[in-house]
Design an enzyme around this catalytic site. Structure first.
Site, PDB file in Angstrom:
ATOM      1  N   LYS A  24     -11.867   4.041   1.552  1.00 23.92           N
ATOM      2  CA  LYS A  24     -10.727   3.304   1.011  1.00 23.92           C
ATOM      3  C   LYS A  24     -11.287   2.133   0.201  1.00 23.92           C
ATOM      4  CE  LYS A  24      -6.330   1.340   2.558  1.00 23.92           C
ATOM      5  NZ  LYS A  24      -5.495   1.014   3.727  1.00 23.92           N
ATOM      6  N   TYR A  56     -14.456  26.696  -0.681  1.00 24.55           N
ATOM      7  CA  TYR A  56     -14.398  25.244  -0.811  1.00 24.55           C
ATOM      8  C   TYR A  56     -13.388  24.774  -1.849  1.00 24.55           C
ATOM      9  CZ  TYR A  56     -18.161  26.516  -4.081  1.00 24.55           C
ATOM     10  OH  TYR A  56     -18.922  27.111  -5.035  1.00 24.55           O
ATOM     11  N   GLU A  63      -7.796   6.189  10.129  1.00 26.43           N
ATOM     12  CA  GLU A  63      -8.255   6.997  11.264  1.00 26.43           C
ATOM     13  C   GLU A  63      -7.326   8.205  11.464  1.00 26.43           C
ATOM     14  OE1 GLU A  63      -9.666   2.760  12.142  1.00 26.43           O
ATOM     15  OE2 GLU A  63      -7.926   3.706  11.201  1.00 26.43           O
ATOM     16  N   GLU A 109       0.835  -1.201   0.000  1.00 32.38           N
ATOM     17  CA  GLU A 109       0.000   0.000   0.000  1.00 32.38           C
ATOM     18  C   GLU A 109       0.872   1.255   0.000  1.00 32.38           C
ATOM     19  OE1 GLU A 109      -4.011  -0.619   2.343  1.00 32.38           O
ATOM     20  OE2 GLU A 109      -2.307  -1.305   3.565  1.00 32.38           O
TER      21      GLU A 109
END
Length: 122
Positions: A101, A55, A75, A23
């Protein structure tokens, strides 16, 4: 607390976050949803961008975090993104951030893995 919200949904960026070495090496796409809770009345009353959140700039800052320093846990990534949201401007009282994910290394059929956090200034 105001019920007004600015939401940015489905922001995509490539990052190298995860526990597995593959990853970190190969990277993968992450999808970010961010909702900012703020009072938009002052901005609307004066048609004044400086009294709300830009934004477009927020999107760029969030992508920079995803594309930046790798972390093991989504997290942790969600926390870093929430910190960016809370720093987006004085009117932001609270932020909710979801990190998707969809290519997580799970050897079973699945649609998505999502971590959602909510953080506030207080």
């Amino acid at each position: 607390m105001s019920a007004d919200r600015i939401a940015l949904k489905g922001l995509r960026a490539r990052g190298r976050h995860g526990v597995l070495a593959a990853e970190r090496e190969l990277g993968q796409e992450f999808v970010i949803d961010a909702t900012l809770f703020l009072d938009t009345a002052p901005a609307a009353a004066g048609d004044d961008l400086t009294k709300t959140v830009h934004y477009g700039e927020l999107a760029q800052a969030l992508v920079a975090v995803v594309e930046g320093e790798p972390v093991a846990l989504i997290e942790t990534l969600a926390q870093r993104l929430a910190d960016v949201c809370l720093a987006a401007g004085e009117p932001v009282q609270r932020a909710e951030v979801s990190v998707h994910k969809p290519a997580a290394p799970i050897p079973l059929p699945f649609d998505d893995v999502v971590v959602t956090i909510e953080r506030s200034r207080v």
